[in-house]
Design a protein around this motif. Structure first.
Motif, PDB file in Angstrom:
ATOM      1  N   THR A 224       0.851  -1.182   0.000  1.00 55.61           N
ATOM      2  CA  THR A 224       0.000   0.000   0.000  1.00 55.61           C
ATOM      3  C   THR A 224       0.890   1.238   0.000  1.00 55.61           C
ATOM      4  N   ASP A 225       0.274   2.404  -0.091  1.00 55.68           N
ATOM      5  CA  ASP A 225       1.024   3.660  -0.082  1.00 55.68           C
ATOM      6  C   ASP A 225       1.153   4.176   1.350  1.00 55.68           C
ATOM      7  N   PRO A 226       2.070   5.113   1.596  1.00 52.61           N
ATOM      8  CA  PRO A 226       2.318   5.557   2.967  1.00 52.61           C
ATOM      9  C   PRO A 226       1.090   6.102   3.692  1.00 52.61           C
ATOM     10  N   LEU A 227       0.316   6.983   3.067  1.00 54.09           N
ATOM     11  CA  LEU A 227      -0.822   7.554   3.782  1.00 54.09           C
ATOM     12  C   LEU A 227      -1.896   6.510   4.070  1.00 54.09           C
ATOM     13  N   THR A 228      -2.137   5.609   3.137  1.00 56.65           N
ATOM     14  CA  THR A 228      -3.107   4.543   3.417  1.00 56.65           C
ATOM     15  C   THR A 228      -2.622   3.691   4.574  1.00 56.65           C
ATOM     16  N   ASP A 245     -11.470  -0.320  -2.136  1.00 61.78           N
ATOM     17  CA  ASP A 245     -11.172   0.893  -2.897  1.00 61.78           C
ATOM     18  C   ASP A 245      -9.839   0.826  -3.645  1.00 61.78           C
ATOM     19  N   ALA A 246      -9.228  -0.373  -3.678  1.00 62.85           N
ATOM     20  CA  ALA A 246      -7.962  -0.603  -4.381  1.00 62.85           C
ATOM     21  C   ALA A 246      -6.832   0.289  -3.853  1.00 62.85           C
ATOM     22  N   GLU A 247      -6.889   0.637  -2.572  1.00 64.59           N
ATOM     23  CA  GLU A 247      -5.808   1.377  -1.933  1.00 64.59           C
ATOM     24  C   GLU A 247      -4.782   0.427  -1.324  1.00 64.59           C
ATOM     25  N   LEU A 248      -5.069  -0.851  -1.411  1.00 58.01           N
ATOM     26  CA  LEU A 248      -4.290  -1.877  -0.745  1.00 58.01           C
ATOM     27  C   LEU A 248      -4.375  -3.150  -1.571  1.00 58.01           C
ATOM     28  N   SER A 249      -3.267  -3.866  -1.684  1.00 62.43           N
ATOM     29  CA  SER A 249      -3.286  -5.195  -2.298  1.00 62.43           C
ATOM     30  C   SER A 249      -2.751  -6.194  -1.278  1.00 62.43           C
ATOM     31  N   ALA A 250      -3.337  -7.384  -1.255  1.00 62.32           N
ATOM     32  CA  ALA A 250      -2.936  -8.411  -0.293  1.00 62.32           C
ATOM     33  C   ALA A 250      -3.121  -9.770  -0.939  1.00 62.32           C
ATOM     34  N   GLY A 251      -2.023 -10.536  -1.027  1.00 61.64           N
ATOM     35  CA  GLY A 251      -2.081 -11.857  -1.633  1.00 61.64           C
ATOM     36  C   GLY A 251      -1.393 -12.894  -0.763  1.00 61.64           C
TER      37      GLY A 251
END
Length: 265
Positions: A224-228, A245-251
């Motif tokens: 994810t990005d820093p602010l998220t 919201d596609a602010e995060l990916s997890a696999g």
């Protein structure tokens, strides 16, 4: 062969000082533009308007001075990564103090100017090794100043969320320090090496018990990005909302960190 011991992250005191003062300056410049109507807007912190939020930002910085006013502890009994887990204990007292500050300082620009001047003088007067009595225990001033980047970055984001179009910028070094401290706190809360959490461009940490990854693409990856990441770690954003919201990916089987978050309440 035992796993290699993780090296504790260090922070350059001069860069931390510059980052804290830069982010405080960004907030102060934005606060000058706020109208009375905007100062009365609600925030995502229950019961606080923008006025209370700004007062609290100043309060988070003056915590350095309040600690310096107390007798120096005899010895250090805490480390920097204890701090994220000790922030909720005094929430009621913080709320009361914030409301008093907001009432006592109608001119918020002047208030923040005094806060900035006071902090500058304190950092000039005391070495980074000076011990402070904090809510997490006795910490060196240089370490406690790193925690102020978290306070400033988080509450700058709160301010931006409350006032449409305000867009207070985040100092890059302040954002980096806050991201790294909260990423390392996750690794403390869930030690292990089965999951890699990537927060480019500032941090990568291994966490969660399970098979340790040694080479190639990790089987469990969160990115994810820093602010998220900061919003997740502080409860501003829920894990499943960030995924949606596609602010995060997890696999991967061990990539769901929702049970570990937030780190700070």
């Amino acid at each position: 062969m035992p796993p290699a011991k993780k090296r504790t992250r260090t922070y350059d005191p001069a860069r931390t000082r510059t980052a804290v003062l830069a982010q405080l300056g960004n907030v102060r410049q934005a606060v000058r533009t706020l109208t009375p109507e905007q100062l009365g807007l609600p925030t995502r912190l229950p019961g606080w308007t923008v006025r209370e939020l700004v007062a609290h930002i100043g309060m988070a910085v003056t915590a350095v001075g309040r600690s310096l006013d107390r007798p120096e502890p005899a010895r250090q009994d805490a480390v920097l990564l204890d701090w994220p887990f000790a922030t909720s204990a005094n929430s009621s007292a913080i709320d009361d103090f914030t409301r008093r500050l907001a009432g006592d300082h109608p001119d918020l620009d002047a208030y923040l100017a005094d806060v900035e001047q006071g902090l500058t003088g304190q950092l000039d007067a005391y070495p980074g090794t000076r011990l402070l009595a904090t809510n997490a225990g006795a910490l060196p001033l240089a370490d406690y100043l790193v925690t102020r980047t978290v306070e400033l970055v988080v509450h700058t984001d709160d301010l931006n969320a409350a006032v449409p179009g305000l867009d207070v910028p985040h100092d890059r070094q302040a954002l980096a320090a806050a991201t790294r401290l909260l990423a390392d706190a996750l690794a403390v809360k869930a030690p292990g090496g089965s999951t890699e959490v990537r927060i480019p461009p500032f941090a990568v940490v291994q966490c969660v018990e399970g098979p340790r990854h040694t080479r190639g693409t990790p089987p469990n990856v969160v990115e994810t990005d820093p602010l998220t990441w900061i919003r997740l770690a502080t409860g501003r954003t829920a894990w499943h909302d960030a995924l949606r919201d596609a602010e995060l990916s997890a696999g991967g089987d061990r990539a769901d960190l929702s049970g570990l978050l937030p780190l700070m309440a």
